[in-house]
Design an enzyme around this catalytic site. Sequence first.
Site: not given
Length: 569
Positions: A114-115, A280, A282, A284-285, A380
């Site tokens: 992710s982030h 982010d 990936d 999703d944010r 998300k």
Amino acid sequence: MSSSVKEIPTKPFDGQKPGTSGLRKRVKVFQQEHYTENFIQSIFDSIEPQGVTLVIGGDGRYFSPETVQTILKIGSANGVAKFIVGKDSILSTPAASNVIRKYKAYGGILLTASHNPGGPDNDFGIKYNVSNGGPAPENVTNKMYEKTKTISSYKVIEAPKVDLSKIGETTYGPSKVSIIDSVEDYVILLKEIFDFPLIQNFLTSHANDYTVLFDGLHGVTGPYAKKILVETLGLPSSSVQNCTPLPDFGGGHPDPNLTYAHSLVEAVEKNNIAFGAASDGDGDRNMIYGKGAFVTPSDSVAIIAHWADVIPYFKKGGVKGLARSMPTSKAIDLVAKKKGLEYFEVPTGWKFFGNLMDAGRLSICGEESFGTGSDHIREKDGIWAIIAWLNIIAAANRDSPNKLVGINDILEAHYKIYGRSYFSRYDYEEVSSEGANSMVNHINEALKTGSLNNTTHTSESTGGKFTVSGIYNFEYKDPIDHSVSSNQGQVITFSDGSRVVFRLSGTGSQGATVRMYVERYVAPEAGDKELNGDAAEGLKGLIEVALKLSNLKEFLGREKPTVITECKL
Ligand code: VG1
Ligand code: CO
């Protein structure tokens, strides 16, 4: 075509326990001989992969292409019939969720941390999603962890590497591999959800006084943003930046908040951008940030819920219920109450929303950690949230032909109706586990003995008084499958409705990370000055009291947090 399956002996590795969102470790850890293979075999040992279709995606970070080949070898040996793989091992987390659902796959493996930063010296991650497109629930990830503790061999087939850059279907040992365009299905989905003509009309007619800038932070969303914002909505190519996915995210920290997304923040300020946004690693944010205007994620999801009717997907299907993760501010609860909708408070992590959505009881939900989404998928969705905001702004301007409505106008109007939840999060990253545990024990002690109940604490700097009304450990019982998740964060509540939450992160890859969440509610009657004030000012007294009650600085040996994610300093 038959291929021989080879069985490779191995030994268990410690600590292959998936956290809030998959297994995240340093790349060097994953690169140890058999480490990645062990975890992947443990995934297959926990599911029933014979004859199934499996999706493979991820944010394209360093070590992804190698890992895709590893999954193909092991997956095929374990009986997977077909793999659907994003071109160049890229499928954003929301896009992968959509592909799993659309093609009725059995599940998916997402290669992302992710982030967290990427590259040879940073992080890698592996996460398993189930057939509804959402992250595997705890009973599945616990099973995987158990398997990693006893694994003694893994299976592979011997086959040449698959060229991940060529779209199309090929035979791979006894299986098939289909390489798909990373963006196409996702764009089709968003076009079904939002009012693209309305957004386009607004953006074209305000090309000079309402500028847009999206920052991909060199994560996975670049190609998605280009396709949607530039090619579909007709914005100039200068309205996207850092949109080439890089294996190390250009050396940056692909986390859309005011600290790490400074490339966006600086450009927005310098060029007076009305609507800025970032996503982010990936995808999703999301962060929504315009000139002089920052939307906290807790407000963002409440505002999307309030405006849901202007979004065709919700206008047509209705809004079934709303939800947030526990530390997220209660702003969305107020919208639910006003609209007469059911609402839920779940533990941190998107996996807890899936059951409610599958049961038809939840449509819009969010987390304070820049996660916003809906039941269009089971993750998300950063780009979704950004387009939702553009849809809302376009609709608000359709109804206001003479005055341009911007982000701040939307925020102020919202606070006037519902009041405002001042919210911030302090992160203390990579602290010692002993210190973090001592702090948790200290709060538990107060919980057990009741020693803090009804005590009043005065902030030295503001003179604000806060009386403790209760302390509890958050526990969640899933209303659908009745599973119970305990110890999901310690909550201290105050008699004025404020609260402070302490939680240990489940996504870090080194040491412990402590998160402190603070929330203070101001009712609409308080008036404009109180409602539209500076967040750091509004929370100062409460933060001081929270630090004192938890004795955090002493336990963690930190004077200041590593990151303050949710308010402007
Ligand atoms: C963090 C956030 C949480 C989020 C999770 C995964 O978890 O707090 O809200 O769901 O990251 O997001 P933790 O356990 O570190 O607090 V992502 O974009 O990293 O998949
Ligand atoms: Co993410």
